[in-house]
Every structure is written in structure tokens, then in C-alpha cells.
Design a protein around this motif. Structure first.
Motif, PDB file in Angstrom:
ATOM      1  N   ASP A 142       0.847  -1.192   0.000  1.00 60.18           N
ATOM      2  CA  ASP A 142       0.000   0.000   0.000  1.00 60.18           C
ATOM      3  C   ASP A 142       0.885   1.246   0.000  1.00 60.18           C
ATOM      4  O   ASP A 142       1.832   1.351   0.789  1.00 60.18           O
ATOM      5  CB  ASP A 142      -0.910   0.026   1.235  1.00 60.18           C
ATOM      6  N   LEU A 143       0.563   2.203  -0.855  1.00 60.38           N
ATOM      7  CA  LEU A 143       1.388   3.409  -0.949  1.00 60.38           C
ATOM      8  C   LEU A 143       1.437   4.172   0.370  1.00 60.38           C
ATOM      9  O   LEU A 143       2.456   4.768   0.718  1.00 60.38           O
ATOM     10  CB  LEU A 143       0.850   4.317  -2.063  1.00 60.38           C
ATOM     11  N   GLU A 144       0.334   4.146   1.126  1.00 60.69           N
ATOM     12  CA  GLU A 144       0.298   4.912   2.367  1.00 60.69           C
ATOM     13  C   GLU A 144       1.222   4.334   3.436  1.00 60.69           C
ATOM     14  O   GLU A 144       1.499   4.992   4.444  1.00 60.69           O
ATOM     15  CB  GLU A 144      -1.128   4.980   2.904  1.00 60.69           C
ATOM     16  N   LYS A 145       1.711   3.116   3.238  1.00 57.85           N
ATOM     17  CA  LYS A 145       2.618   2.494   4.215  1.00 57.85           C
ATOM     18  C   LYS A 145       4.096   2.715   3.878  1.00 57.85           C
ATOM     19  O   LYS A 145       4.965   2.339   4.657  1.00 57.85           O
ATOM     20  CB  LYS A 145       2.343   0.993   4.301  1.00 57.85           C
ATOM     21  N   ILE A 146       4.372   3.315   2.720  1.00 59.51           N
ATOM     22  CA  ILE A 146       5.756   3.505   2.292  1.00 59.51           C
ATOM     23  C   ILE A 146       6.401   4.634   3.085  1.00 59.51           C
ATOM     24  O   ILE A 146       5.834   5.716   3.227  1.00 59.51           O
ATOM     25  CB  ILE A 146       5.822   3.767   0.777  1.00 59.51           C
ATOM     26  N   LYS A 147       7.616   4.371   3.583  1.00 52.92           N
ATOM     27  CA  LYS A 147       8.332   5.348   4.404  1.00 52.92           C
ATOM     28  C   LYS A 147       9.548   5.938   3.699  1.00 52.92           C
ATOM     29  O   LYS A 147      10.049   6.988   4.103  1.00 52.92           O
ATOM     30  CB  LYS A 147       8.785   4.693   5.712  1.00 52.92           C
ATOM     31  N   CYS A 148      10.033   5.255   2.673  1.00 49.62           N
ATOM     32  CA  CYS A 148      11.235   5.740   1.999  1.00 49.62           C
ATOM     33  C   CYS A 148      11.419   4.971   0.694  1.00 49.62           C
ATOM     34  O   CYS A 148      11.078   3.790   0.613  1.00 49.62           O
ATOM     35  CB  CYS A 148      12.459   5.532   2.905  1.00 49.62           C
ATOM     36  N   VAL A 149      11.951   5.644  -0.314  1.00 47.53           N
ATOM     37  CA  VAL A 149      12.338   5.007  -1.576  1.00 47.53           C
ATOM     38  C   VAL A 149      13.741   5.498  -1.898  1.00 47.53           C
ATOM     39  O   VAL A 149      13.968   6.709  -1.974  1.00 47.53           O
ATOM     40  CB  VAL A 149      11.382   5.366  -2.734  1.00 47.53           C
ATOM     41  N   GLU A 150      14.694   4.571  -2.040  1.00 50.72           N
ATOM     42  CA  GLU A 150      16.088   4.985  -2.249  1.00 50.72           C
ATOM     43  C   GLU A 150      16.823   3.925  -3.066  1.00 50.72           C
ATOM     44  O   GLU A 150      16.378   2.799  -3.193  1.00 50.72           O
ATOM     45  CB  GLU A 150      16.805   5.155  -0.912  1.00 50.72           C
ATOM     46  N   THR A 151      17.941   4.355  -3.611  1.00 53.36           N
ATOM     47  CA  THR A 151      18.809   3.411  -4.305  1.00 53.36           C
ATOM     48  C   THR A 151      19.523   2.527  -3.274  1.00 53.36           C
ATOM     49  O   THR A 151      19.514   2.811  -2.075  1.00 53.36           O
ATOM     50  CB  THR A 151      19.868   4.149  -5.140  1.00 53.36           C
ATOM     51  N   VAL A 152      20.145   1.452  -3.742  1.00 54.44           N
ATOM     52  CA  VAL A 152      20.956   0.567  -2.909  1.00 54.44           C
ATOM     53  C   VAL A 152      22.280   0.345  -3.634  1.00 54.44           C
ATOM     54  O   VAL A 152      22.307   0.225  -4.867  1.00 54.44           O
ATOM     55  CB  VAL A 152      20.260  -0.809  -2.698  1.00 54.44           C
ATOM     56  N   PHE A 153      23.382   0.311  -2.871  1.00 52.34           N
ATOM     57  CA  PHE A 153      24.652   0.000  -3.508  1.00 52.34           C
ATOM     58  C   PHE A 153      24.647  -1.456  -3.950  1.00 52.34           C
ATOM     59  O   PHE A 153      24.377  -2.350  -3.152  1.00 52.34           O
ATOM     60  CB  PHE A 153      25.811   0.223  -2.539  1.00 52.34           C
ATOM     61  N   PRO A 154      24.942  -1.743  -5.230  1.00 54.07           N
ATOM     62  CA  PRO A 154      24.964  -3.145  -5.677  1.00 54.07           C
ATOM     63  C   PRO A 154      26.143  -3.890  -5.065  1.00 54.07           C
ATOM     64  O   PRO A 154      27.163  -3.290  -4.708  1.00 54.07           O
ATOM     65  CB  PRO A 154      25.120  -3.019  -7.199  1.00 54.07           C
ATOM     66  N   ASP A 155      25.997  -5.207  -4.930  1.00 59.49           N
ATOM     67  CA  ASP A 155      27.094  -6.031  -4.444  1.00 59.49           C
ATOM     68  C   ASP A 155      28.230  -6.042  -5.465  1.00 59.49           C
ATOM     69  O   ASP A 155      27.999  -5.944  -6.681  1.00 59.49           O
ATOM     70  CB  ASP A 155      26.615  -7.465  -4.193  1.00 59.49           C
ATOM     71  N   ASP A 156      29.452  -6.170  -4.969  1.00 63.87           N
ATOM     72  CA  ASP A 156      30.616  -6.158  -5.863  1.00 63.87           C
ATOM     73  C   ASP A 156      30.540  -7.264  -6.908  1.00 63.87           C
ATOM     74  O   ASP A 156      30.971  -7.094  -8.048  1.00 63.87           O
ATOM     75  CB  ASP A 156      31.908  -6.318  -5.043  1.00 63.87           C
ATOM     76  N   SER A 157      29.982  -8.416  -6.506  1.00 62.43           N
ATOM     77  CA  SER A 157      29.952  -9.567  -7.419  1.00 62.43           C
ATOM     78  C   SER A 157      28.617  -9.697  -8.155  1.00 62.43           C
ATOM     79  O   SER A 157      28.361 -10.738  -8.762  1.00 62.43           O
ATOM     80  CB  SER A 157      30.221 -10.850  -6.620  1.00 62.43           C
ATOM     81  N   ALA A 158      27.780  -8.661  -8.108  1.00 64.67           N
ATOM     82  CA  ALA A 158      26.458  -8.755  -8.727  1.00 64.67           C
ATOM     83  C   ALA A 158      26.572  -8.853 -10.243  1.00 64.67           C
ATOM     84  O   ALA A 158      27.386  -8.168 -10.863  1.00 64.67           O
ATOM     85  CB  ALA A 158      25.617  -7.535  -8.346  1.00 64.67           C
ATOM     86  N   PRO A 159      25.744  -9.720 -10.872  1.00 60.38           N
ATOM     87  CA  PRO A 159      25.765  -9.820 -12.337  1.00 60.38           C
ATOM     88  C   PRO A 159      25.203  -8.554 -12.976  1.00 60.38           C
ATOM     89  O   PRO A 159      24.629  -7.688 -12.305  1.00 60.38           O
ATOM     90  CB  PRO A 159      24.865 -11.030 -12.603  1.00 60.38           C
ATOM     91  N   SER A 160      25.341  -8.446 -14.283  1.00 62.47           N
ATOM     92  CA  SER A 160      24.966  -7.211 -14.988  1.00 62.47           C
ATOM     93  C   SER A 160      23.494  -6.858 -14.816  1.00 62.47           C
ATOM     94  O   SER A 160      23.136  -5.676 -14.770  1.00 62.47           O
ATOM     95  CB  SER A 160      25.299  -7.354 -16.478  1.00 62.47           C
ATOM     96  N   GLU A 161      22.623  -7.889 -14.711  1.00 68.46           N
ATOM     97  CA  GLU A 161      21.185  -7.586 -14.602  1.00 68.46           C
ATOM     98  C   GLU A 161      20.796  -7.095 -13.208  1.00 68.46           C
ATOM     99  O   GLU A 161      19.639  -6.719 -12.997  1.00 68.46           O
ATOM    100  CB  GLU A 161      20.352  -8.823 -14.986  1.00 68.46           C
ATOM    101  N   ARG A 162      21.764  -7.082 -12.274  1.00 74.00           N
ATOM    102  CA  ARG A 162      21.446  -6.615 -10.916  1.00 74.00           C
ATOM    103  C   ARG A 162      22.354  -5.458 -10.511  1.00 74.00           C
ATOM    104  O   ARG A 162      22.776  -5.347  -9.360  1.00 74.00           O
ATOM    105  CB  ARG A 162      21.548  -7.771  -9.912  1.00 74.00           C
ATOM    106  N   GLN A 163      22.633  -4.575 -11.459  1.00 68.05           N
ATOM    107  CA  GLN A 163      23.510  -3.435 -11.191  1.00 68.05           C
ATOM    108  C   GLN A 163      22.766  -2.171 -10.779  1.00 68.05           C
ATOM    109  O   GLN A 163      23.395  -1.187 -10.373  1.00 68.05           O
ATOM    110  CB  GLN A 163      24.367  -3.130 -12.429  1.00 68.05           C
ATOM    111  N   PHE A 164      21.429  -2.183 -10.875  1.00 67.60           N
ATOM    112  CA  PHE A 164      20.672  -0.953 -10.586  1.00 67.60           C
ATOM    113  C   PHE A 164      19.553  -1.226  -9.578  1.00 67.60           C
ATOM    114  O   PHE A 164      18.368  -1.112  -9.886  1.00 67.60           O
ATOM    115  CB  PHE A 164      20.100  -0.366 -11.883  1.00 67.60           C
ATOM    116  N   PRO A 165      19.939  -1.582  -8.344  1.00 70.41           N
ATOM    117  CA  PRO A 165      18.907  -1.892  -7.340  1.00 70.41           C
ATOM    118  C   PRO A 165      18.348  -0.636  -6.677  1.00 70.41           C
ATOM    119  O   PRO A 165      19.015   0.403  -6.580  1.00 70.41           O
ATOM    120  CB  PRO A 165      19.675  -2.742  -6.324  1.00 70.41           C
TER     121      PRO A 165
END
Length: 635
Positions: free
Chosen positions: A57-80
């Protein structure tokens, strides 16, 4: 599709139910609609969505932010990025930074009027039971990085309706590209950093290092989150309890006027005891991440006085103030100003009131690595009572450290099973849990050695000691229990016997939960039903009464009964019914009545704990939020 809606295929990371469960990454179709974010199973061949897998539910959202990707993350998981709501972070991986920015910008815009938008967040993932950015081991721990803008720079308001607003200039303008993310920074002290002792610590064993209040120490190793290896200025090395020190020149902890973990009732008691006009302190507010200034004032010539409490507010630019027109970039600057100017307060802040000398937290055991305790090191001083396992005594360890000692009578406990479990229980550490220090198992009877709390059992305290409590004082007691239980819940630990008799009261009035998990090892028939199953009938929900089905949601039910005990000052639940009548009537809808001291809002919190279906009851994290909100309104 509405212009306000968005749809995109993202990779979703599964939420960990246990520390040991593997991470899963699955493609889902995400849909942002007017009221919620939903995600669906998706058939890439037919390009159509299938079953609904979940929603926020949108009313329960407290924050929306980027996350630093893991060093070993594959290419499809570079923009979390992460969507943080009541149940924790939802981790999502976008195909590109452009798509990620688009979703973050849109979600921030639609949630900008939500209550309780966060000011701090975790920039890295929660993984394997720890935040990778700051190494905190509680999933609900406050964030370690301050948001540079308040969830996108939108001013908070208390708008109740979700009816779409007309477009704003900000919404129509193209989103400016964000600067590149800086590399993750070490949060909090690390090896090689300098810390200052907030409290003195006397070594309990040869591996420990003495701490002297306000002296500096260098951290050498942090392999154990609770015991750090450190070096003092003379070059002596040893282990210190990590909750006795704070990073040098960092945070409010270095100021004598800051009383961490003190509630309103405790502040009033301290200020009235000192009885100084202009006596003050700064404490944590009931709302997480906020602070309150408590001030004592006496009218000239009178011996009694009043306590006033002022919430420290923040402007949209992030400045702090107590009185409008007097804004400051930091809380210490604000306090310094009001030490010289009342500026709307009941009094100038004249005298610092502090309880630090008397309020050192319980260390994480009786020295680094201590588990099996030598019974010859225990001195028994007086009997405290007799519990379901045997006699409980107050004593000293090595003649100097206060402890409570449970002397387990033979035949009352499944000892071998408990001893194995106790190794896990010793690792549970929270300010609202009674700390288990160790066991004596080399003789009979075995001893369980725990932290000693001078005000004893909460049930007895309610019945015999507490006089004319305020509504805030009673709710603060409930808050203490919810926070301890929320921690147990975060560690996937079920109490099974939560009740006022299994909570203790510290000298400063803090409530701590004890005996968590012990009921599994009871061998007597104190809690035995006609079916032979052991449980506390008056604190149990229908699924336990009928099917012996324990879960964190059965603890929620028991918490509602404990709240009822607090607001009736220790009455027996269902006092006119016997156990078999309780099983019949509770299973068919009977609930405890509203106590006279509980208003409708308080009773509504009890009532949601007593919903028939376990899945309809809240989590302890949600209860913490409910109780905090109510306390904040009352203050």
C-alpha cells in the motif's frame, strides 16, 4: 492504463524469512497504481501477467532509495533500489539507471504526504542477518545514513485523501540527472578508530580491559559485535562491551545532557528528584529518530514545580528548533542557545540533569567468552521468590556483580535440551530483554544466571508498588515490552509464555522481558491442559487452545493480554472462569473487557491482538509503530 500508472518488468529479491534461507531473484511485473504497488508472476512468451504475488500500500511507504549493488552482482542486478514500508525493505533491480530514476521519482512524488517518512536509511543490503553497511544485526534498526533530501525533497503534510492532485511544476519538469553515487562509507567505528567510554567497566576476567568514563580507547578487532578488542592509552589490550563506548566526537552521546533510552516518566522522576528550577535533559522521543527536551520549572517562592516537554522540530531545510524563528544546524547549537535564552520555553536551560552514572547498560555477559560459570564464584544473598523451575535468588558474582540465580529443581526441566538452547539465548541482546549471563551445569541443581532487576516482577510491581500511574506511564510500559518482543520477532524467536509475571522492572522503571522460550522445557503440570499440552491458558489464542499451534502471532495475542494486565494494574484475566471454560468461551469469541484506565485507542490496540485468525493480527514491528504514534500524540 492511467497516466499516473507505471508498469515494468523488474527482478525482485525475495525477503529472507530466516538468516539461513537462500536469496531468490525472480522476474516480476510491477504495476504502480493509484493506491498501491503490485507485483505479478509474468509469462514472457505470452507477454501477459499471471497470478498476483504481492503488493505494498502506498500509504505504508516510508522511503524510496537506491541501494549500492554487491561487488559480485551480475549485470542484470547493477541498478537496485529499495521500497521501505512497515514490513521492511523490498529490493528491486531495474534494467537501467534511467528506469530506476523514473520509478523512484514517481513513487517519491505520490508518497510525499505520507506520515513518518524516514530521515535515515541503509544504503546497503540486509543479508545473512546483518546490515552490510553498518553491521547492525536487527533488521528494524534505524538507518545509518541521513537522506540528503526528505524522500525527494517533498514537504511532509497530513493529507488523508489519496485523490490525485493537479500536476505540480516539479512533476511536469524533466527530472535532472542525479550525480553519480559515492562509494559506500564505513558507518560507525571500525578497527583503528577511537572511541570514548560512556560508562566505567570493571574487568570480569583476564581477557577484559578496564574502561574509565570519558577516556579514549583504540579499537583493534570487532569480530564479535558485542565484545570488541581494544587498547587504552597505556597500551594495555583486552575486550570491552561494545555498548559501553561511543565513537569519539560523533553523535549526542558525548554530551552529558543527553539521556539515551530514557522515557517521559523517567525524565520527570529525575527532574523532580533534583528539584532545580531550569533543570533539563535531552532524551529520545517516543517517535523513533526524534528528540525531546524535558525541563523542570518552579514558580518563585514555591517548593514544588512542573515538568514541560518540548519536541525538537526540524525545518524543511533540516534545521532544528524549539521556538520558531530560532533555528540551528545542530542539536548541540540549539541547546547552547537555550542555555542562555528561554525564548518561549518555561525556563532557560540552567542545570544539566543526567543519570549516566547510575544507568550503565547491562554488559553482554560476565566477561568476554564467559559461558559456563563457576558456582564457587556466586554468593547467595536473599531469596527473591519461587518460580515454575524452582527458587530464584539475588546474589553477587565474584562479590561485585549483581545477578539473579535460578536454582532449577530436579525434574522440573528438560535440562539437556535447555543447555543447548541457552547458547543461542545468550546471543539475544536488547535493552528490553533480561540478559542471560550463563549457566552452572557441572553440579545439581543447575543454575541459570541472569541480569538482576531491583524492582522485581512486573505483576507484583503493578499490584503492590505502582501508585496513581499516568496514562503515559502505562503506555510506556507497553512500549518497552513491544520493543523487546519486536527484537525477538526479528530473530525468529517465539516466547510462548509472555505475561506480566515474565517481565521484570529495572531500578529506573524500564520493563524487560524474561524467560523467553523457557516454557518448552517445563516438565511439571502447571500449564498442562486436559490434552496433556503445556501452555498458559489465560494468555493463549484459539489456535493454541485448540491445536497447540505456536507462532509469533500467538505471542501477539499474549501481548494483548499483558497490556490488559498493565491497564488493570495486575488483575487476573478471565478471573471468574476456570481453564476449561476459558478454552470453550475464547474459542467461540469471548474477549477481555476494556479496562477502566484504558481509553478506546489503547483498547483498540489490545483488540487487534485478539483477532480470530493469526494472519489478521499485526506484527510486533507494527505494534511498536502503533504504540509510538499514540505516545507521541499524548505528549
Amino acid at each position: 492504463m492511467s497516466e499516473s500508472n507505471l508498469e515494468e518488468i523488474f527482478i525482485k529479491r525475495s525477503q529472507q524469512k530466516k538468516k539461513t534461507s537462500p536469496l531468490n531473484y525472480k522476474e516480476r511485473l510491477f504495476v504502480l497504481s493509484e493506491n498501491k504497488i503490485s507485483y505479478f508472476d509474468y509469462d514472457p512468451e505470452k507477454k501477459k501477467k499471471k497470478a498476483l504475488k504481492g503488493s505494498v500500500d502506498l500509504e505504508k511507504i516510508k522511503c524510496v532509495e537506491t541501494v549500492f549493488p554487491d561487488d559480485s552482482a551480475p549485470s542484470e542486478r547493477q541498478f537496485p533500489f529499495q521500497i521501505i514500508y512497515d514490513e521492511g525493505p523490498l529490493y528491486i533491480f531495474a534494467k537501467s539507471d534511467e528506469i530506476r530514476k523514473k520509478w523512484i521519482h514517481r513513487i517519491r512524488h505520490v508518497v510525499r504526504f505520507n506520515k513518518d517518512l524516514m530521515q535515515k536509511y541503509h544504503p546497503c543490503f540486509w543479508e545473512d542477518g546483518v546490515w552490510k553497511c553498518c553491521q547492525q544485526v536487527v533488521k528494524q534498526a534505524m538507518g545509518c545514513r541521513v537522506l540528503e533530501t526528505r524522500n525527494g525533497g517533498f514537504k511532509q503534510s497530513h493529507r488523508k485523501s489519496r485523490k490525485p492532485l493537479p500536476p505540480t511544476p516539479e512533476e511536469d519538469k524533466p527530472c535532472r540527472p542525479l550525480p553519480p553515487q559515492p562509494p559506500p562509507q564505513q558507518q560507525g567505528p571500525g578497527p583503528g578508530s577511537t572511541v570514548i567510554a560512556e560508562y566505567p567497566y570493571v574487568p570480569q576476567g583476564p581477557q577484559d580491559l578496564e574502561l574509565r568514563k570519558d577516556e579514549e580507547y583504540t579499537i583493534l578487532e570487532m569480530g564479535d559485535a558485542n565484545w570488541w578488542r581494544a587498547k587504552d592509552k597505556y597500551g594495555r589490550e583486552g575486550y570491552i562491551p561494545s555498548n559501553y563506548v561511543t565513537e569519539a566526537m560523533n553523535g549526542l552521546e558525548r554530551f552529558e545532557w543527553y539521556c539515551k533510552n530514557m522515557n517521559r516518566s523517567q525524565a520527570e522522576q529525575l527532574l523532580k528528584t533534583e528539584n532545580k528550577d531550569g533543570g533539563f535533559l535531552v532524551r529520545d522521543s517516543s517517535k523513533a529518530g526524534k528528540y525531546t527536551v524535558s525541563v523542570f520549572s518552579k514558580v518563585s517562592g514555591e517548593t514544588t514545580g512542573i515538568c514541560k516537554h518540548y519536541n525538537i522540530c526540524t525545518t524543511s531545510q533540516g534545521q532544528f528548533y524549539l521556538a520558531q524563528l530560532h533555528n540551528f544546524t545542530s542539536i548541540p547549537e540549539l541547546i547552547n542557545y537555550h542555555q542562555h535564552n528561554s525564548a518561549g520555553l518555561v525556563s532557560r536551560l540552567k542545570y544539566i540533569m543526567s543519570n549516566r552514572a547510575d544507568s550503565a547498560p547491562s554488559p553482554f555477559g560476565l566477561g568476554y567468552g564467559v559461558w559456563e560459570i563457576d558456582p564457587t564464584h556466586l554468593t547467595f544473598i536473599k531469596e527473591l521468590g519461587c518460580g515454575q523451575f524452582g527458587v530464584v535468588k539475588y546474589g553477587k558474582w565474584q562479590g561485585q556483580h549483581d545477578v539473579a540465580i535460578k536454582m532449577i529443581k530436579e525434574g522440573s526441566m528438560s535440562e539437556d535440551d535447555f543447555i543447548e538452547e541457552a547458547k543461542v539465548m545468550m546471543k539475544l541482546r536488547h535493552q528490553n530483554l533480561v540478559q542471560l549471563y550463563g549457566v552452572c551445569t557441572k553440579q545439581k541443581p543447575i543454575y541459570i544466571v541472569t541480569e538482576f532487576l531491583s524492582n522485581g516482577c512486573l505483576l507484583t510491581y503493578l499490584r503492590d508498588t505502582l501508585n496513581n500511574p499516568t496514562a503515559i506511564h502505562l503506555l510506556e510500559m507497553c512500549k518497552d515490552v513491544t520493543e523487546g518482543m519486536a527484537y525477538l520477532e526479528s530473530q525468529q524467536f517465539i516466547h510462548r509464555d509472555l505475561a506480566a509475571r515474565n517481565c521484570l522492572v529495572a531500578a529506573n522503571g524500564t520493563i524487560k522481558v524474561t524467560d523467553f522460550g523457557l516454557s518448552r522445557y517445563v516438565l511439571d503440570d502447571e500449564y498442562t491442559s486436559s490434552a496433556g499440552t503445556k501452555f498458559p491458558v489465560r494468555w493463549s489464542p484459539p489456535e493454541v487452545l485448540l491445536y497447540c499451534k505456536f507462532s509469533s502471532k500467538s505471542d501477539i495475542w499474549a501481548y494483548g493480554v499483558l497490556m490488559w494486565e498493565i491497564y488493570t494494574l495486575g488483575k487476573m484475566p478471565y478471573e471468574r472462569l476456570n481453564n476449561s471454560e476459558i478454552v470453550d468461551k475464547v474459542s467461540t469469541g469471548l474477549r477481555l473487557y476494556r479496562p477502566q484506565l484504558a481509553n478506546e485507542r489503547v483498547y483498540s490496540i489490545m483488540s487487534i491482538c485478539w483477532r480470530d485468525k493469526p494472519e489478521d493480527r499485526p506484527t510486533f514491528i507494527e505494534l511498536v509503530s502503533n504504540v509510538q504514534d499514540l505516545l507521541y500524540e499524548m505528549q
